[in-house]
Design a protein around this motif. Structure first.
Motif, PDB file in Angstrom:
ATOM      1  N   THR A 224       0.850  -1.187   0.000  1.00 28.59           N
ATOM      2  CA  THR A 224       0.000   0.000   0.000  1.00 28.59           C
ATOM      3  C   THR A 224       0.884   1.236   0.000  1.00 28.59           C
ATOM      4  O   THR A 224       1.787   1.364   0.833  1.00 28.59           O
TER       5      THR A 224
ATOM      6  N   ASN B  96      -3.049   0.557  -4.020  1.00 31.72           N
ATOM      7  CA  ASN B  96      -2.887  -0.783  -3.469  1.00 31.72           C
ATOM      8  C   ASN B  96      -2.375  -1.727  -4.546  1.00 31.72           C
ATOM      9  O   ASN B  96      -3.020  -1.898  -5.586  1.00 31.72           O
TER      10      ASN B  96
ATOM     11  N   ILE C 200      -5.892  -4.017  -8.178  1.00 33.81           N
ATOM     12  CA  ILE C 200      -6.764  -3.170  -7.369  1.00 33.81           C
ATOM     13  C   ILE C 200      -6.702  -1.749  -7.915  1.00 33.81           C
ATOM     14  O   ILE C 200      -5.617  -1.199  -8.126  1.00 33.81           O
TER      15      ILE C 200
ATOM     16  N   SER D  39     -10.344   2.874   1.516  1.00 38.69           N
ATOM     17  CA  SER D  39     -10.888   1.543   1.295  1.00 38.69           C
ATOM     18  C   SER D  39     -12.146   1.646   0.445  1.00 38.69           C
ATOM     19  O   SER D  39     -12.892   2.627   0.529  1.00 38.69           O
ATOM     20  N   SER D  40     -12.386   0.616  -0.367  1.00 37.57           N
ATOM     21  CA  SER D  40     -13.616   0.556  -1.156  1.00 37.57           C
ATOM     22  C   SER D  40     -14.647  -0.347  -0.501  1.00 37.57           C
ATOM     23  O   SER D  40     -15.744  -0.533  -1.035  1.00 37.57           O
ATOM     24  N   THR D  41     -14.336  -0.888   0.671  1.00 37.39           N
ATOM     25  CA  THR D  41     -15.239  -1.795   1.370  1.00 37.39           C
ATOM     26  C   THR D  41     -16.352  -1.014   2.053  1.00 37.39           C
ATOM     27  O   THR D  41     -16.089  -0.061   2.791  1.00 37.39           O
ATOM     28  N   ALA D  42     -17.593  -1.422   1.828  1.00 36.31           N
ATOM     29  CA  ALA D  42     -18.729  -0.761   2.480  1.00 36.31           C
ATOM     30  C   ALA D  42     -18.638  -0.973   3.985  1.00 36.31           C
ATOM     31  O   ALA D  42     -18.371  -2.070   4.463  1.00 36.31           O
ATOM     32  N   GLY D  43     -18.864   0.077   4.720  1.00 36.94           N
ATOM     33  CA  GLY D  43     -18.819  -0.027   6.168  1.00 36.94           C
ATOM     34  C   GLY D  43     -17.452   0.194   6.761  1.00 36.94           C
ATOM     35  O   GLY D  43     -17.321   0.300   7.982  1.00 36.94           O
ATOM     36  N   ASN D  44     -16.420   0.270   5.929  1.00 41.47           N
ATOM     37  CA  ASN D  44     -15.078   0.555   6.425  1.00 41.47           C
ATOM     38  C   ASN D  44     -14.947   2.055   6.650  1.00 41.47           C
ATOM     39  O   ASN D  44     -15.316   2.862   5.796  1.00 41.47           O
TER      40      ASN D  44
ATOM     41  N   ASN E 196     -13.617   4.356   3.946  1.00 42.88           N
ATOM     42  CA  ASN E 196     -14.302   4.455   2.661  1.00 42.88           C
ATOM     43  C   ASN E 196     -14.561   5.927   2.339  1.00 42.88           C
ATOM     44  O   ASN E 196     -15.180   6.649   3.124  1.00 42.88           O
TER      45      ASN E 196
ATOM     46  N   TYR F 113     -23.609  -1.816   7.947  1.00 48.69           N
ATOM     47  CA  TYR F 113     -23.116  -0.804   8.866  1.00 48.69           C
ATOM     48  C   TYR F 113     -23.552   0.576   8.392  1.00 48.69           C
ATOM     49  O   TYR F 113     -23.771   0.804   7.197  1.00 48.69           O
TER      50      TYR F 113
END
Length: 762
Positions: free
Chosen positions: A454, A491, A500, A545-550, A553, A602
């Protein structure tokens, strides 16, 4: 096989420390001889103990008023206090102010470097050096620190992003217009030496050069194999000192070669309960698992000296920075200062973490502790940080009608970068360790590079303005800061994995504060204040981050903290003693919380409140009696959001209801000084869900309260040579310093130990 204690020290490191000490002793003896023989043509200025722990101001030009008139709780830890305690790290220094707790990492991972919580909020990314953010996963030494300043309560208007509960600022030592030299050499009862030199030379009418050097090779008290070794060199040049235009060039190089500590299993500690669950597929019956859990729950603790890693574990830190400071005083009280810095820090560490037990394994025999084992993790952290920053500040006093305005305005330009390589243990065999008799000769694999990495960076342009308007007994203050920033995260995927896409986030955030101070008398004040701070996604570590709830994001809103504080400050005993009292209430908004336990969705609906009272007393009770003391209460309440959510709980952990610290010294005779103190921390909860039955929790659900007492005595053998004895944990309290978030591993506080230090002035 029996564990053999390691006493392997680098002979070259010892030689360097002893050489520094020998040079200082020789110089001190020569200076003493010169004085005794009447060398009046070259007089030597001798510096005695400075017993005043109290500071009237802080180094930041953003705070234009004296501390007694500043509407915020601010603690200043002076170099005299650090010297009396023989404190050598930032962690040591921060034990002198209440409301700060130390942390370990998540489950098997150990947090690297200085990891603190301040009033219930993470302060790891809110550490500054001379007003500029100091990033890097390192444990900071204070050999080149003049004082440590801790501002409490959200401080986004001063520090920008983050600063959710304040910030910690280290002030570097600068040259001055006198020739003075001070050296120390310390011997440690558990093994090791540390030596330092602080030499200041006046070069001309307005110039000086200062050099601080530190070298150490010290065993960590109470632990086998674990040690801290390293050196630091910090040259500083000053030109125009004492004139209207001053220039300082500061450098610092630090290298650490430590053997890191992976901690101890929690088995047998007060409050521990084994509730291991069946693996899939199960290898033993439920009845047998119940017997195994019962045996572990009633087991004795492990030897606190046990080492579960490898002597080949390591932690290498290389840090270097160069800083220029230009100051100019214009007419009519206008003051300009620019601070520019380039710094880089690299950290490479391989460490063994301690995880859970083998209670659910077929090899576990509840009647035979020799079959009990703990699993281990192998971790590698390889991280580089770089920063290029320039901060310009202008302060002025202006008269506008019957009001006087102290104005501070500035512009900050910052580029920060963090590169982290990823290592894994897939396919590697990590043997478990015997719970009570770990074998240091076990072959432990080194994590291998996965190809993933990263690379994140943040570019920030910030502008701010503060104004304190004064009229009679009233001071009204306000401040506003705008930060425009861009975060990039690139990343690199692991070898063979799908690429990524890079991530980017750009936005402008605003933080502000207001305050009112009433001065019933010259030496006292009563105040009320309100301050805000914002932490945008990725604002702490540049990793979007592209993660939902992170929380990182970029689609999420910044988390927000607001602080309301009412307090009073008084300088008494002819301004030699500062007394402070404050009530604070901090609310955190937009925290991530579990919204639906079924879908595991989340949302930013979490709200949290931290409130309490803080009292302080710092300074001199008499010309011979000095004190530094503080007490803080902290009540944490989740106002909205699921208390069972790990992310929410992690933000609420390690918030003791009460912390207190006191240190005092008394000059018994002209040559003899004695002192001592204690610190108290109440229970620190790991599990914050009130519905959880802690008696059935698998692991250790909290750090029990503890009191640690310390003592010191110093004696001046001559005008230039002083001996100082420090005894830590005077009553040999068996306590836990930190607990990991998984509840399986602890770092114990140091047992009773001592250092003997020679102070040499020449």
């Amino acid at each position: 096989m029996p564990l053999i204690r390691s006493r392997k020290h680098n002979p070259g490191r010892y030689l360097a420390a002893l050489t520094l000490a020998g040079m200082a002793v020789t110089a001190a003896a020569q200076a003493e001889s010169a004085t005794e023989n009447g060398d009046h043509d070259n007089p030597v200025t001798v510096t005695g103990h400075h017993e005043r722990y109290k500071s009237d101001t802080v180094s930041s030009p953003k705070k234009t008023e004296a501390l007694v008139d500043t509407p915020q709780t601010v603690s200043v830890i002076s170099k005299e206090l650090l010297s009396d305690q023989n404190a050598v790290t930032l962690t040591d220094a921060l034990r002198n102010t209440p409301g700060i707790t130390m942390q370990l990492g998540e489950n098997g991972s150990t947090s690297a470097g200085d990891t603190f919580q301040l009033r219930g909020f993470s302060a790891q990314s809110s550490i500054y050096l001379d007003g500029i953010r100091d990033l890097g996963a390192v444990s900071r030494d204070v050999f080149n620190v003049e004082q440590v300043e801790v501002a409490k309560g959200p401080a986004g208007a001063e520090g920008g992003r983050g600063s959710s509960a304040g910030y910690i600022n280290l002030v570097s030592k600068r040259p001055y217009l006198e020739t003075r030299n001070h050296a120390t050499v310390s011997g440690y009862s558990d093994g090791g030496l540390r030596a330092s030199v602080d030499s200041n030379v006046r070069l001309g009418k307005t110039s000086g050069f200062r050099l601080n050097i530190m070298d150490q090779d010290v065993d960590v008290p109470g632990r086998d194999y674990v040690k801290n070794s390293g050196y630091g060199v910090a040259p500083a040049y000053g030109l125009g000192i004492g004139t209207d235009t001053r220039f300082y060039l500061l450098g610092q190089v630090v290298q650490q070669k430590n053997l890191p500590d992976g901690g101890l299993p929690v088995v047998g500690l007060a409050g521990y309960h084994s509730n291991a669950t069946q693996p899939t597929p199960a290898v033993i019956s439920n009845a047998q698992l119940a017997l195994n859990n019962a045996a572990l729950s009633a087991a004795a603790p492990v030897d606190s000296r046990n080492f579960y890693g490898s002597p080949n574990d390591y932690e290498k830190v290389d840090a270097a920075m160069a800083t220029s400071i230009i100051e100019h005083d214009f007419a009519d009280g206008v003051h300009l200062v620019n601070t520019t810095r380039y710094g880089q820090t690299s950290m490479d560490r391989v460490l063994t973490g301690v995880n859970g037990t083998n209670a659910a394994a077929a090899s576990f025999n509840p009647a035979d502790p020799s079959t009990w084992a703990v699993t281990r993790s192998r971790q590698r952290v390889d991280q580089d940080n770089r920063i290029l920053a320039s901060a310009t500040n202008l302060t002025a006093s202006l008269d506008w009608g019957s009001w006087t305005h102290d104005v501070s305005a500035g512009l900050e330009l910052t580029y920060e970068e963090q590169q982290t390589k990823t290592y894994g243990t897939t396919g590697l065999v990590i043997p478990a360790a015997s719970l009570y008799h770990p074998n240091v000769n076990d072959t432990l694999p080194v994590p291998v590079a996965t190809g993933a990495a990263t690379d994140g960076d943040t570019t920030t342009v910030a502008g701010y303005v503060f104004d304190t308007a004064k009229h009679g007994p009233w001071l009204l203050s306000a401040g506003l800061r705008l930060d425009t920033y861009t975060i990039h995260t690139n990343n690199t995927a692991a070898t063979g994995a799908t690429a990524i896409a890079p991530l980017k986030d750009s936005r402008t955030i605003a933080s502000w504060n207001i305050g009112a101070v009433y001065k019933p008398r010259r030496n006292g004040s009563v105040y009320i204040s309100y301050a805000t701070s914002l932490t945008p996604p990725g604002g702490s570590n540049f990793q979007l981050s592209s993660t939902a709830g992170n929380l990182a994001n970029a689609a999420l809103d910044p988390t927000e903290t607001d602080n309301f504080e009412i307090g009073t400050k008084w300088d008494v005993f002819r301004d030699h003693l500062s007394l402070t009292a404050a009530w604070y209430n901090t609310q955190a908004k937009n925290e991530i919380s579990l919204q639906d336990p079924v879908t595991l969705l989340y949302a930013q609906i979490g709200k949290r409140e931290v409130s309490g009272i803080e009292l302080g007393a710092v300074g001199q009770l008499s010309p011979k009696w000095t004190v530094s003391a503080g007490v803080q209460t902290m009540h944490t309440e989740i106002k909205q959001g699921s208390t069972g959510n790990n992310a929410q709980g992690a933000a609420t952990r390690w918030s003791p209801d009460l912390t207190a610290t006191v240190w005092t010294t008394y000059k018994v005779t002209k040559r003899l000084t004695v002192g001592g103190g204690a610190s108290y921390t109440s229970d620190q909860l790991l599990v914050v869900n009130p519905e959880t039955d802690l008696s059935t929790y698998n692991g250790l659900p909290k750090i029990p309260s503890f009191v640690v007492a310390n003592a010191m005595a110093s004696y001046d053998l001559t005008r230039r040579i002083e001996l100082q004895l420090n005894v830590y944990n005077l009553f040999d309290e068996n306590y836990i310093q930190s607990l990991n978030n998984g509840g399986s591993r602890v770092t114990k506080g140091q047992p009773r130990t001592a250092t003997l230090t020679a102070h040499l002035r020449f």
